[in-house]
Design an enzyme around this catalytic site. Structure first.
Site, mmCIF file in Angstrom:
data_model
loop_
_atom_site.group_PDB
_atom_site.id
_atom_site.type_symbol
_atom_site.label_atom_id
_atom_site.label_comp_id
_atom_site.label_asym_id
_atom_site.label_seq_id
_atom_site.Cartn_x
_atom_site.Cartn_y
_atom_site.Cartn_z
ATOM 1 N N GLU A 27 -11.272 0.323 -3.718
ATOM 2 C CA GLU A 27 -10.475 0.812 -2.588
ATOM 3 C C GLU A 27 -9.239 1.511 -3.139
ATOM 4 O O GLU A 27 -9.084 1.683 -4.341
ATOM 5 C CB GLU A 27 -10.074 -0.337 -1.659
ATOM 6 N N ASP B 6 0.816 -1.220 0.000
ATOM 7 C CA ASP B 6 0.000 0.000 0.000
ATOM 8 C C ASP B 6 0.852 1.274 0.000
ATOM 9 O O ASP B 6 0.662 2.167 0.847
ATOM 10 C CB ASP B 6 -0.917 0.018 1.237
#
Ligand code: FUB
Length: 331
Positions: free
Chosen positions: A232, A14
């Site tokens: 997301e 991420d």
């Protein structure tokens, strides 16, 4: 054409990359070994702290600045420090991070440091009115900061759908599996955004929803359009005066983007940045450094496909004359 993982002494995922103080700083999740089985709730992503990485040049040595924040040091957090981001303003650095609160609801917190590498001191409570996951902080040229956030299924965005949703968590524990809307004429769930206050600690307005429009019909993307709908990992960057909203499509595993004229959109779907990588999740950031543009992303090649043990990589991207994003062929 994948780069080598930025680091191999820890697993990282991420990546949110920014240029601070003349270097690239990367704010990743810190993946760790766990026996928790893969599920759609994302329980296997059971991270307990953050490390900050930095590098002076593409392909150069990477510095690990050590532990920047621990879950146990944040009073409101129970578990799962997921994808963070950072920003700078007023000579301070702000780390935005999602985690489950003591009731198991994902909220977004903020922590402060006077150095980009941390350590960061957390606020005792999450940002009031925050929910779901994957905060991405974009500071526009006029100095106004915006926080984009949201993620479906394990990220709980589906529990906040509908109008007037601020503050109402509608989780139906009796239904198993994803409770995302379905239908070819039902609008897809939408990413969220809010202006941040001047001090960067709170929302300065009601949370808004980010519309992504079909590039042919001009209508909202629909719930069944899993190849293109927001799932997301939102990211915002600006190129040539246009606002590029990019994100993961989740269960179809693409990094996609849409382009608009202001930070709130609407954004018109423009294409894919990256095809599926090894592993279920895909998550990225885009940053300009010394006149070139870079995509930071992760995959599970180093862990041989273990889904919750990911590694951050970077590669160059370019824009064509129409402003479309392309992966640079020579790295
Ligand atoms: O790392 C945990 C979650 O996986 C992130 O918050 C999502 O974006 C996905 O990458």
């Amino acid at each position: 054409m994948a780069s080598a993982p930025l680091v191999t002494h820890i697993y990282t995922a991420d990546p949110s990359a920014h240029v601070f103080e003349g270097k690239i700083y990367v704010y990743p999740s810190h993946d760790r070994e766990t026996d928790i089985q893969f599920n759609d709730n994302g329980d296997q992503y059971d991270m307990a702290d953050y490390h900050v990485l930095s590098l002076d040049e593409f392909g150069g040595p990477v510095t690990d600045h050590g532990v920047a924040l621990r879950a146990e040091d944040v009073p409101w957090v129970s578990k799962q420090l997921w994808a963070p981001d950072a920003a700078t303003k007023n000579g301070q650095y702000y780390l935005y991070f999602p985690a489950r609160d003591k009731q198991g609801i994902f909220r977004i917190g903020v922590a402060v440091s006077d150095k980009p590498g941390g350590p960061f001191t957390p606020d005792p409570e999450p940002i009031p009115g925050s929910y779901s996951i994957d905060p991405a902080c974009f500071v526009d040229d006029d100095g106004q900061a915006y926080l984009y956030f949201g993620g479906i299924w394990g990220g709980q965005l589906q529990c906040w759908s509908g109008s007037g949703d601020n503050g109402k968590f509608k989780f139906d524990a009796s239904k198993s599996g994803p409770q995302e809307p379905k239908g070819s004429d039902v609008p897809a769930l939408l990413c969220r955004v809010a202006k941040l206050s001047e001090d960067m600690h709170t929302f300065a307005e009601e949370v808004r929803q980010i519309q992504i429009l079909d590039d042919k019909t001009g209508k909202l993307l629909v719930a069944d359009d899993h190849d293109r709908r927001f799932f997301e990992a939102p990211w915002m960057h600006k190129y040539n005066g246009k606002y590029y909203f990019s994100y993961s499509t989740g269960d179809t595993h693409y990094l996609a983007y849409a382009v608009g004229d202001n930070p709130y959109g609407p954004f018109t779907y423009a294409g894919r940045i990256l095809e599926p990588v090894v592993g279920w999740t895909t998550h990225h950031s885009i940053v300009e450094f010394k006149g070139k543009w870079y995509l930071f992303y992760h995959d599970c090649e180093l862990s041989k496909g273990v889904d919750h043990l990911r590694s951050v990589r970077m590669r160059e991207i370019v824009y064509d004359e129409q402003g479309n994003i392309l992966l640079a062929q020579k790295q």
